[in-house]
Design a protein around this motif. Structure first.
Motif: not given
Length: 123
Positions: A53-59, A102-107
């Motif tokens: 789950w995390s790998g492709p999202r850069g998490l 940094e990943c743009g998951m939260i703002e």
């Protein structure tokens, strides 16, 4: 999070954060992954599923925990730290929030600007 000059951006103590559209999609995928992993054969399968789950999202594989916390609603760093005190240290929470920004998951939530006070008229 860094600004254009490379300096670290600091947020106030009362700054709230929320999921971005990208974060909402990640939480949905995380929830689905957890449901599928429950039918699996143990912790090893769950850890492998989190990695997938995390790998492709850069998490990081632990970031799902933080994303779910923001999925409940707008939160400050101290609220997340308090809610996850049994799972993560304050240092880990802060590092995760910086990663998610940094990943743009939260703002950050924009603070509403108070209207200017009306001048008092004496006559």
């Amino acid at each position: 999070m860094n600004d254009e000059s490379g300096e670290k951006v600091r947020f106030g103590r009362g700054q709230k954060f929320r999921l971005s559209q990208k974060g909402n999609e990640a939480v949905s995928a995380y929830t689905l992954m957890v449901e599928k992993a429950r039918g699996g054969s143990g912790r090893a399968q769950f850890d492998a599923a989190r990695g997938d789950w995390s790998g492709p999202r850069g998490l990081s594989s632990e970031d799902g925990l933080y994303l779910v916390e923001f999925g409940v609603g707008e939160r400050t760093i101290s609220e997340v730290t308090r809610n996850l005190e049994d799972c993560a240290s304050p240092k880990e929470v802060k590092a995760a929030i910086e990663r998610l920004l940094e990943c743009g998951m939260i703002e950050p939530v924009a603070v509403p600007v108070a209207p200017p006070a009306q001048p008092r008229r004496y006559w």
